[in-house]
Design an enzyme around this catalytic site. Structure first.
Site, short mmCIF file in Angstrom:
data_model
loop_
_atom_site.label_atom_id
_atom_site.label_comp_id
_atom_site.label_asym_id
_atom_site.label_seq_id
_atom_site.Cartn_x
_atom_site.Cartn_y
_atom_site.Cartn_z
N CYS A 199 2.34 11.78 -2.55
CA CYS A 199 2.12 11.05 -3.81
C CYS A 199 0.65 10.65 -3.91
O CYS A 199 -0.02 10.44 -2.90
CB CYS A 199 3.01 9.81 -3.84
SG CYS A 199 2.88 8.89 -5.40
N ASP B 125 -0.39 7.87 -4.83
CA ASP B 125 -0.47 6.42 -4.57
C ASP B 125 -1.58 6.09 -3.56
O ASP B 125 -1.63 6.68 -2.48
CB ASP B 125 0.90 5.94 -4.04
CG ASP B 125 1.02 4.42 -4.08
OD1 ASP B 125 0.16 3.74 -3.46
OD2 ASP B 125 1.96 3.92 -4.73
N ARG C 258 -1.90 3.77 -1.63
CA ARG C 258 -1.43 3.17 -0.38
C ARG C 258 -0.88 4.19 0.60
O ARG C 258 -0.41 3.83 1.67
CB ARG C 258 -0.35 2.12 -0.70
CG ARG C 258 -0.88 0.98 -1.56
CD ARG C 258 0.28 0.20 -2.16
NE ARG C 258 1.04 1.01 -3.11
CZ ARG C 258 2.11 0.54 -3.77
NH1 ARG C 258 2.54 -0.69 -3.58
NH2 ARG C 258 2.74 1.33 -4.63
N HIS D 232 7.38 8.25 -0.68
CA HIS D 232 7.29 6.90 -0.11
C HIS D 232 8.20 5.94 -0.85
O HIS D 232 8.45 6.11 -2.04
CB HIS D 232 5.83 6.41 -0.13
CG HIS D 232 5.26 6.20 -1.50
ND1 HIS D 232 5.09 4.94 -2.07
CD2 HIS D 232 4.84 7.07 -2.44
CE1 HIS D 232 4.57 5.07 -3.28
NE2 HIS D 232 4.41 6.34 -3.55
N CYS E 122 7.82 3.87 -4.66
CA CYS E 122 6.97 4.77 -5.45
C CYS E 122 7.03 4.39 -6.94
O CYS E 122 8.11 4.35 -7.53
CB CYS E 122 7.42 6.22 -5.26
SG CYS E 122 6.42 7.41 -6.18
CO CO Z 1 4.30 7.15 -5.38
#
Ligand code: CO
Length: 219
Positions: free
Chosen positions: A42, A44, A46, A98, A101
């Protein structure tokens, strides 16, 4: 005037630190790359691919998009897979989702965010496909976590069914496709018990990964 000064400064410090340990690191790496792994994760912020698995530049080939979705007509993702498999000859493809998400959550809650709704429709399709599994979970957060897991399992299948991976397996190339989920709350990767190494085992392993999930009880 140079903007984002802090980032450039960080970069100089990072490069210097690596060179202090291995003076020829960048010079050697500039000649070639031979990563063993392709990471599909992803976007993301993080979930930084290299850091999570402790790999250095040169060791992980990476593709990231919102909600780590692999679509059969996405030329961007397919080109990454093709280059990784046919040119770099990676041995492993890891699809890593994750928990928590935002993309999966938006799909789950049917949020209207704009263009991205069309992209996340793929995850909504997965939601519908596995409605029987999801409907058994009463707690909403748990149901969302389960959807994050199902989303990964389905993408592992999608990767495995690309012409690229199919052809590699036909040729006897050593290539495994794995499905993991990363926990934002603890920094740990969870293996979803799906590792596909050839076309014949795909249906059985898919089914067993789904039943393993169902056996992990959620509220
Ligand atoms: Co995500």
């Amino acid at each position: 005037m140079r903007t984002l000064k802090k980032l450039i400064e960080n970069n100089r410090n990072w490069a210097a630190k690596i060179k202090s340990v291995e003076p020829n690191f960048f010079q050697n790496l500039s000649q070639q790359q031979s990563p063993e792994y392709l990471w599909i994760g992803c976007s993301d912020s993080r979930v930084p691919a290299n850091e999570i698995v402790g790999l250095m530049p040169g060791e992980l080939f990476v593709h990231r998009n919102v909600a780590n979705i692999v679509v059969h007509t996405d030329l961007n993702c397919l080109s990454v897979i093709q280059y990784a498999v046919e040119v770099l000859k990676v041995k492993h493809i890891v699809v890593c989702g994750h928990y928590g998400c935002g993309g999966v959550q938006a799909a789950f809650k049917n949020l209207k965010l704009g263009l991205i709704d069309n992209w996340l429709r793929h995850t909504q399709d997965i939601m519908q496909k596995h409605n029987n599994i999801l409907a058994k979970i009463s707690d909403e957060d748990s149901r969302l976590n389960r959807l994050c897991e199902l989303n990964v399992i389905e993408q592992v299948v999608n990767v495995s069914e690309t012409t690229i991976v199919q052809q590699a397996w036909d040729k006897g190339q050593n290539l495994s496709v794995h499905g993991w989920v990363y926990g934002l709350h603890d920094g740990f990767l969870n293996d979803l018990n799906i590792c596909i190494t050839n076309n014949d085992e795909l249906p059985d392993i898919y089914r067993s990964a789904l039943s393993t999930l169902e056996n992990i009880k959620r509220k």
